[in-house]
Design a protein around this motif. Structure first.
Motif, PDB file in Angstrom:
ATOM      1  N   ASP A 128       0.839  -1.208   0.000  1.00  0.00           N
ATOM      2  CA  ASP A 128       0.000   0.000   0.000  1.00  0.00           C
ATOM      3  C   ASP A 128       0.876   1.261   0.000  1.00  0.00           C
ATOM      4  N   ALA A 129       1.980   1.205   0.746  1.00  0.00           N
ATOM      5  CA  ALA A 129       2.888   2.366   0.780  1.00  0.00           C
ATOM      6  C   ALA A 129       3.480   2.594  -0.613  1.00  0.00           C
ATOM      7  N   ALA A 130       3.832   1.503  -1.297  1.00  0.00           N
ATOM      8  CA  ALA A 130       4.400   1.631  -2.653  1.00  0.00           C
ATOM      9  C   ALA A 130       3.399   2.336  -3.572  1.00  0.00           C
ATOM     10  N   LYS A 131       2.150   1.904  -3.512  1.00  0.00           N
ATOM     11  CA  LYS A 131       1.119   2.509  -4.375  1.00  0.00           C
ATOM     12  C   LYS A 131       0.880   3.972  -3.988  1.00  0.00           C
ATOM     13  N   ALA A 132       0.887   4.248  -2.669  1.00  0.00           N
ATOM     14  CA  ALA A 132       0.650   5.624  -2.210  1.00  0.00           C
ATOM     15  C   ALA A 132       1.791   6.543  -2.657  1.00  0.00           C
ATOM     16  N   HIS A 133       3.010   6.047  -2.612  1.00  0.00           N
ATOM     17  CA  HIS A 133       4.161   6.875  -3.011  1.00  0.00           C
ATOM     18  C   HIS A 133       4.165   7.091  -4.525  1.00  0.00           C
ATOM     19  N   GLU A 134       3.736   6.080  -5.254  1.00  0.00           N
ATOM     20  CA  GLU A 134       3.616   6.246  -6.715  1.00  0.00           C
ATOM     21  C   GLU A 134       2.592   7.357  -7.009  1.00  0.00           C
ATOM     22  N   LYS A 135       1.447   7.268  -6.339  1.00  0.00           N
ATOM     23  CA  LYS A 135       0.371   8.252  -6.538  1.00  0.00           C
ATOM     24  C   LYS A 135       0.830   9.652  -6.117  1.00  0.00           C
ATOM     25  N   ALA A 136       1.658   9.712  -5.077  1.00  0.00           N
ATOM     26  CA  ALA A 136       2.140  11.005  -4.573  1.00  0.00           C
ATOM     27  C   ALA A 136       3.151  11.655  -5.518  1.00  0.00           C
ATOM     28  N   GLY A 137       3.645  10.877  -6.482  1.00  0.00           N
ATOM     29  CA  GLY A 137       4.553  11.456  -7.478  1.00  0.00           C
ATOM     30  C   GLY A 137       6.021  11.114  -7.295  1.00  0.00           C
TER      31      GLY A 137
END
Ligand code: KIV
Length: 249
Positions: free
Chosen positions: A159-168
């Motif tokens: 989930d952190a990986a996806k959130a960081h991807e989304k954050a840019g």
């Protein structure tokens, strides 16, 4: 760096802490130099990365930049800083990029760090997000271990990986997680993943230079020693010592 995702040739990333190590890595044609806060335990004699300060990171980053490497220069945001006041963090990123030659910053943190990363990216700071084992949490966690072995922990890292991807974030650093988790993250995100102790399925690899050169008193088991420069350097110094004592030098 983004090309690594599609090109299929893994990114080669390595730590550098000064002009000497930056020159060595540049001559070896690596892709990324990380001025890691591992400088604290690898070079400065601290037990871990926690005592490393912004001033120390600036000092080492500027030394790396003075070597004018071809590789991208990324620098660690040290312990605690990314959890404090945002404008202070932005000022530190500005200092690292404007005065010390950094081209990107690396920040340790899970999902909770994503909003901060999003604000930094919006301000024009390229961020490399570091998940899995986070050495800056060593005091809180009571040591180093592999992360993501339980289903719950694996989900939180994913989930952190996806959130960081989304954050840019422009890339993810995956430290000490199981290879299958690193592979599923690598397949699930559009940004490159760089692994350390996370198997070979990632889009790139990073290691601490002193570990692979045999210069670290303690190195992690996954880091292969490619040359034992430590014992070779000691032998060279001892040979000079003998020459001096025999008045040959
Ligand atoms: O500080 C560092 O050198 C790191 C590596 C372990 C990737 O973060």
């Amino acid at each position: 760096m983004a090309r690594a995702k599609t090109a299929g040739t893994p990114l080669v990333c390595i730590t550098a802490y000064d002009a000497v190590t930056a020159r060595l890595a540049t001559a070896a044609d690596v892709d990324v130099l990380l001025v890691g806060d591992s400088v604290g335990n690898v070079v400065l004699g601290f037990e871990n990365t926690v005592p490393v300060t912004v001033d120390m990171m600036c000092h080492h980053c500027a030394a790396v930049a003075r070597a004018k490497p071809d590789a991208l220069i990324a620098v660690d945001i040290p312990f605690g800083v990314a959890h404090g006041d945002f404008s202070e963090l932005l000022k530190i990123c500005m200092r690292l990029m404007q005065e010390c030659g950094a081209e990107a910053v690396k920040i340790e943190g899970g999902v909770a760090m994503a909003p901060t990363i999003e604000r930094l990216v919006a301000a024009g700071v390229p961020v490399w997000a570091h998940i899995g084992l986070q050495a800056q949490r060593v005091m809180a966690e009571g040591g180093y271990r592999k992360y993501g072995k339980s289903e719950l922990e694996a989900k939180s890292i994913f989930d952190a990986a996806k959130a960081h991807e989304k954050a840019g974030s422009f890339a993810l650093l995956l430290e000490m997680i199981p290879e299958d988790l690193a592979k599923s993250i690598t397949e699930a995100v559009s940004i490159p993943t760089v692994g350390i102790g996370a198997g070979t399925a990632t889009d790139g690899q990073i290691l601490v230079m002193h570990d692979i050169l045999g210069l670290s008193p303690q190195k992690p088991s996954f880091a292969k020693i490619y040359d034992n420069l430590g014992s070779r350097a000691t032998a060279a110094i001892a040979a000079w010592r003998d020459d001096v004592r025999l008045r040959k030098s």
